[in-house]
Design an enzyme around this catalytic site. Structure first.
Site, PDB file in Angstrom:
ATOM      1  N   ARG A 271       0.826  -1.230   0.000  1.00 18.50           N
ATOM      2  CA  ARG A 271       0.000   0.000   0.000  1.00 18.50           C
ATOM      3  C   ARG A 271       0.857   1.276   0.000  1.00 18.50           C
ATOM      4  O   ARG A 271       0.534   2.282   0.640  1.00 18.50           O
ATOM      5  CB  ARG A 271      -0.966   0.047   1.203  1.00 18.50           C
ATOM      6  CG  ARG A 271      -1.885  -1.118   1.303  1.00 18.50           C
ATOM      7  CD  ARG A 271      -2.856  -1.249   0.135  1.00 18.50           C
ATOM      8  NE  ARG A 271      -3.461  -2.553   0.160  1.00 18.50           N
ATOM      9  CZ  ARG A 271      -3.011  -3.611  -0.512  1.00 18.50           C
ATOM     10  NH1 ARG A 271      -1.972  -3.490  -1.321  1.00 18.50           N
ATOM     11  NH2 ARG A 271      -3.607  -4.777  -0.432  1.00 18.50           N
ATOM     12  N   CYS A 320     -10.997   0.623   4.502  1.00 17.10           N
ATOM     13  CA  CYS A 320     -10.424   0.327   5.824  1.00 17.10           C
ATOM     14  C   CYS A 320      -9.719   1.565   6.367  1.00 17.10           C
ATOM     15  O   CYS A 320      -8.892   2.168   5.675  1.00 17.10           O
ATOM     16  CB  CYS A 320      -9.438  -0.829   5.724  1.00 17.10           C
ATOM     17  SG  CYS A 320     -10.289  -2.390   5.465  1.00 17.10           S
ATOM     18  N   GLU A 390      -4.823   3.847   7.926  1.00 17.10           N
ATOM     19  CA  GLU A 390      -4.459   3.385   6.575  1.00 17.10           C
ATOM     20  C   GLU A 390      -4.839   4.477   5.573  1.00 17.10           C
ATOM     21  O   GLU A 390      -4.200   4.662   4.553  1.00 17.10           O
ATOM     22  CB  GLU A 390      -5.201   2.081   6.250  1.00 17.10           C
ATOM     23  CG  GLU A 390      -5.060   1.678   4.794  1.00 17.10           C
ATOM     24  CD  GLU A 390      -5.179   0.189   4.540  1.00 17.10           C
ATOM     25  OE1 GLU A 390      -4.837  -0.607   5.432  1.00 17.10           O
ATOM     26  OE2 GLU A 390      -5.601  -0.165   3.436  1.00 17.10           O
TER      27      GLU A 390
HETATM   28  C1  LIG Z   1     -15.262   0.619  -0.203  1.00 17.75           C
HETATM   29  C2  LIG Z   1     -13.750   0.727  -0.340  1.00 17.75           C
HETATM   30  C3  LIG Z   1     -13.004  -0.430  -0.487  1.00 17.75           C
HETATM   31  C4  LIG Z   1     -11.614  -0.355  -0.624  1.00 17.75           C
HETATM   32  N1  LIG Z   1     -10.904  -1.499  -0.800  1.00 17.75           N
HETATM   33  C5  LIG Z   1      -9.579  -1.438  -0.998  1.00 17.75           C
HETATM   34  C6  LIG Z   1      -8.818  -2.643  -1.243  1.00 17.75           C
HETATM   35  O1  LIG Z   1      -9.336  -3.729  -1.265  1.00 17.75           O
HETATM   36  N2  LIG Z   1      -7.481  -2.508  -1.468  1.00 17.75           N
HETATM   37  C7  LIG Z   1      -6.865  -1.290  -1.476  1.00 17.75           C
HETATM   38  O2  LIG Z   1      -5.643  -1.247  -1.727  1.00 17.75           O
HETATM   39  N3  LIG Z   1      -7.554  -0.138  -1.222  1.00 17.75           N
HETATM   40  C8  LIG Z   1      -8.877  -0.188  -1.003  1.00 17.75           C
HETATM   41  N4  LIG Z   1      -9.582   0.976  -0.760  1.00 17.75           N
HETATM   42  C9  LIG Z   1      -8.865   2.270  -0.642  1.00 17.75           C
HETATM   43  C10 LIG Z   1      -8.786   3.062  -1.961  1.00 17.75           C
HETATM   44  O3  LIG Z   1      -9.817   2.723  -2.818  1.00 17.75           O
HETATM   45  C11 LIG Z   1      -7.455   2.848  -2.659  1.00 17.75           C
HETATM   46  O4  LIG Z   1      -6.390   3.246  -1.851  1.00 17.75           O
HETATM   47  C12 LIG Z   1      -7.400   3.622  -3.992  1.00 17.75           C
HETATM   48  O5  LIG Z   1      -6.342   3.129  -4.780  1.00 17.75           O
HETATM   49  C13 LIG Z   1      -7.231   5.129  -3.797  1.00 17.75           C
HETATM   50  O6  LIG Z   1      -7.432   5.732  -5.070  1.00 17.75           O
HETATM   51  P1  LIG Z   1      -8.045   7.204  -5.191  1.00 17.75           P
HETATM   52  O7  LIG Z   1      -7.978   7.588  -6.619  1.00 17.75           O
HETATM   53  O8  LIG Z   1      -9.392   7.261  -4.575  1.00 17.75           O
HETATM   54  O9  LIG Z   1      -6.987   8.020  -4.367  1.00 17.75           O
HETATM   55  P2  LIG Z   1      -7.258   9.212  -3.339  1.00 17.75           P
HETATM   56  O10 LIG Z   1      -8.042   8.688  -2.185  1.00 17.75           O
HETATM   57  O11 LIG Z   1      -7.777  10.382  -4.041  1.00 17.75           O
HETATM   58  O12 LIG Z   1      -5.766   9.495  -2.874  1.00 17.75           O
HETATM   59  C14 LIG Z   1      -5.054   8.512  -2.159  1.00 17.75           C
HETATM   60  C15 LIG Z   1      -3.566   8.878  -2.228  1.00 17.75           C
HETATM   61  O13 LIG Z   1      -3.119   8.793  -3.569  1.00 17.75           O
HETATM   62  C16 LIG Z   1      -2.576  10.033  -3.986  1.00 17.75           C
HETATM   63  N5  LIG Z   1      -2.870  10.182  -5.419  1.00 17.75           N
HETATM   64  C17 LIG Z   1      -4.078  10.104  -6.028  1.00 17.75           C
HETATM   65  N6  LIG Z   1      -3.931  10.232  -7.366  1.00 17.75           N
HETATM   66  C18 LIG Z   1      -2.601  10.409  -7.591  1.00 17.75           C
HETATM   67  C19 LIG Z   1      -1.810  10.619  -8.752  1.00 17.75           C
HETATM   68  N7  LIG Z   1      -2.346  10.672  -9.984  1.00 17.75           N
HETATM   69  N8  LIG Z   1      -0.474  10.776  -8.598  1.00 17.75           N
HETATM   70  C20 LIG Z   1       0.114  10.740  -7.370  1.00 17.75           C
HETATM   71  N9  LIG Z   1      -0.583  10.549  -6.234  1.00 17.75           N
HETATM   72  C21 LIG Z   1      -1.922  10.386  -6.343  1.00 17.75           C
HETATM   73  C22 LIG Z   1      -3.220  11.071  -3.096  1.00 17.75           C
HETATM   74  O14 LIG Z   1      -2.401  12.224  -2.970  1.00 17.75           O
HETATM   75  C23 LIG Z   1      -3.292  10.308  -1.795  1.00 17.75           C
HETATM   76  O15 LIG Z   1      -2.011  10.317  -1.196  1.00 17.75           O
HETATM   77  C24 LIG Z   1     -10.963   0.920  -0.606  1.00 17.75           C
HETATM   78  C25 LIG Z   1     -11.731   2.076  -0.460  1.00 17.75           C
HETATM   79  C26 LIG Z   1     -13.109   1.985  -0.328  1.00 17.75           C
HETATM   80  C27 LIG Z   1     -13.917   3.246  -0.190  1.00 17.75           C
END
Ligand SMILES: Cc1cc2nc3c(=O)[nH]c(=O)nc-3n(C[C@H](O)[C@H](O)[C@H](O)COP(=O)(O)OP(=O)(O)OC[C@H]3O[C@@H](n4cnc5c(N)ncnc54)[C@H](O)[C@@H]3O)c2cc1C
Length: 395
Positions: A271, A320, A390
């Site tokens: 992660r 989470c 997390e």
């Molecule tokens: C219902 C649910 C289930 C989930 N299940 C999982 C799972 O099974 N496994 C898992 O790993 N995660 C899970 N997650 C967490 C989340 O979905 C992941 O971490 C996801 O990859 C975050 O992507 P995001 O675009 O929403 O990032 P954001 O939440 O917008 O940002 C997260 C981080 O990424 C950075 N970021 C975003 N875009 C970029 C970019 N283009 N360049 C550089 N940095 C960037 C942000 O600055 C921040 O530090 C879950 C979340 C939810 C709500």
């Protein structure tokens, strides 16, 4: 009288400030500071009858986001009416502070890029809490994203990168510019390789792979957010993670240099990836395997179904909230601490999955912050374990 005087004073200040070198960039100069209480309650309850006239008089109301930049304002905020009176009647020290605070929001080269102001974070995150995103930059192309990063680097301006907001808990207003990529949603296939821009939906990419009959990305079919967020987080599930299938990725360094490369040891961990501190993921290519389209699709659906039955997906959440401590699961510890269903206002520890904190609809950032503290304290007290978030917390 009050309004006419305010308008006259604001005009005078505009003229004198416009003469000062390097200032007066991209901002209204006429201003009245709006205290936090008035901002929260809406303008209607703020000096009823006068706010509209002040708007018509060309006077800009500033939200509370300027407070952080001018410490002295604390000293003058006796009451809403006092403060407004002080500004409008031209108390020299107060008005100077307020104008200085608003005069140089951002350089012109940034303001020429597509952006919006004062966007509520509940609209930008899956959890649905947080304050205002003061500056939301939404480049539609890689050159625009690069121009953003280069301008920030030149001005020594910090910024944050936002994807789908599915791994974020935002606890207040965010003043620093926020970058959210809005590239055309195009998935490209080249043999066994599939390329997506960083603003592409992560689940959509997994479904796209299945539609192409390409196997290896089924694990991602329930992980929300963008592919950029997945790259930054090295998102994963069921023992698989993005780096397992990652072929190449493209990103901007914090100086705005464009780099395309293959992943190397140490760059991606559980992660986590090195794409922090101003790096911006732009796109990536995964290498998949030819497979049977129907069985890949069936696996995608099965993974999504599993989540539906074990996670509170009908309520807003950020996945989470706490990391699993070594050898155990955070959800189990929270459950054993008797916290399932524990509620602070509209924020609750989910009864379905104790490591999910849910928003029943009207939860505030303060309620979430309190709930997270209660959970940490109870788990510490009962198990002697310190839970770490997390999710990323922006405040
Ligand atoms: C219902 C649910 C289930 C989930 N299940 C999982 C799972 O099974 N496994 C898992 O790993 N995660 C899970 N997650 C967490 C989340 O979905 C992941 O971490 C996801 O990859 C975050 O992507 P995001 O675009 O929403 O990032 P954001 O939440 O917008 O940002 C997260 C981080 O990424 C950075 N970021 C975003 N875009 C970029 C970019 N283009 N360049 C550089 N940095 C960037 C942000 O600055 C921040 O530090 C879950 C979340 C939810 C709500």
């Amino acid at each position: 009288m009050l309004i006419a005087e305010a308008k006259r004073q604001a005009g005078e200040r505009s003229q004198s400030l416009a003469k000062r070198p390097g200032q007066g960039r991209g901002s209204a100069l006429n201003s009245v500071f709006m205290p936090r209480k008035a901002h929260q309650q809406g303008l209607g309850s703020f000096l009823p009858g006068q706010s509209c006239e002040l708007f018509q008089a060309g006077i800009t109301f500033l939200g509370p986001h300027f407070e952080g930049r001018c410490k002295d304002l604390e000293l003058v905020r006796k009451s809403d009416a006092d403060l407004l009176g002080a500004v409008v009647e031209g108390h020299p020290s107060h008005s100077a502070i307020i104008l200085e605070a608003m005069i140089h929001p951002l350089p012109d080269e940034l303001l020429r890029l597509p952006h919006r102001t004062d966007v509520p974070f509940p609209k930008l995150t899956t959890l649905g809490v947080g304050g205002i995103c003061r500056w939301l930059f939404e480049p539609a192309t890689e050159p625009e994203a690069q121009a953003f990063v280069r301008a920030c680097a030149r001005e020594n301006l910090q910024y944050r990168v936002l994807g789908g907001g599915s791994n974020l808990v935002v606890l207040g207003d965010i003043e620093t510019p926020v970058l959210r990529l809005r590239f055309p949603a195009e998935l490209k296939r080249d043999g066994l390789k599939l390329t997506a821009p960083a603003s592409f939906g992560h689940i959509r990419m997994a479904q796209g792979a299945a539609d192409h009959g390409l196997g290896g990305m089924e694990y991602a079919s329930g992980i929300p957010g963008t592919t950029g967020g997945a790259l930054r987080m090295n998102a994963g599930a069921y023992g698989r993670e993005l780096v397992d299938i990652l072929d190449t990725f493209r990103f901007l360094t914090p100086q705005g240099e464009l780099v395309e490369k293959r992943p190397e040891p140490g760059e991606f961990k559980y992660r986590w990836s090195f794409l922090t501190g101003g790096h911006v993921g732009l796109a990536f290519t995964v290498k998949l395997a030819e497979g049977d389209r129907d069985s890949i699709r069936a696996q995608v659906l099965e993974n999504m179904g599993k989540r539906g039955s074990s996670q509170p997906l009908s309520k807003r959440n950020a996945g989470c909230i706490f990391k699993n401590p070594t050898g155990t699961s955070a959800g189990r510890l929270i459950d054993l601490a008797g916290l399932k269903g524990f509620r602070v206002g509209d924020a609750e520890v989910s009864s379905e999955h104790a490591n999910f904190l849910i928003n029943h609809g009207h939860a505030t950032a303060a309620e979430f912050a309190e709930l997270m503290e209660v959970v940490k304290a109870k788990v510490r007290e009962m198990h002697g374990i310190e839970l770490e978030p997390e999710v990323e917390i922006w405040s």
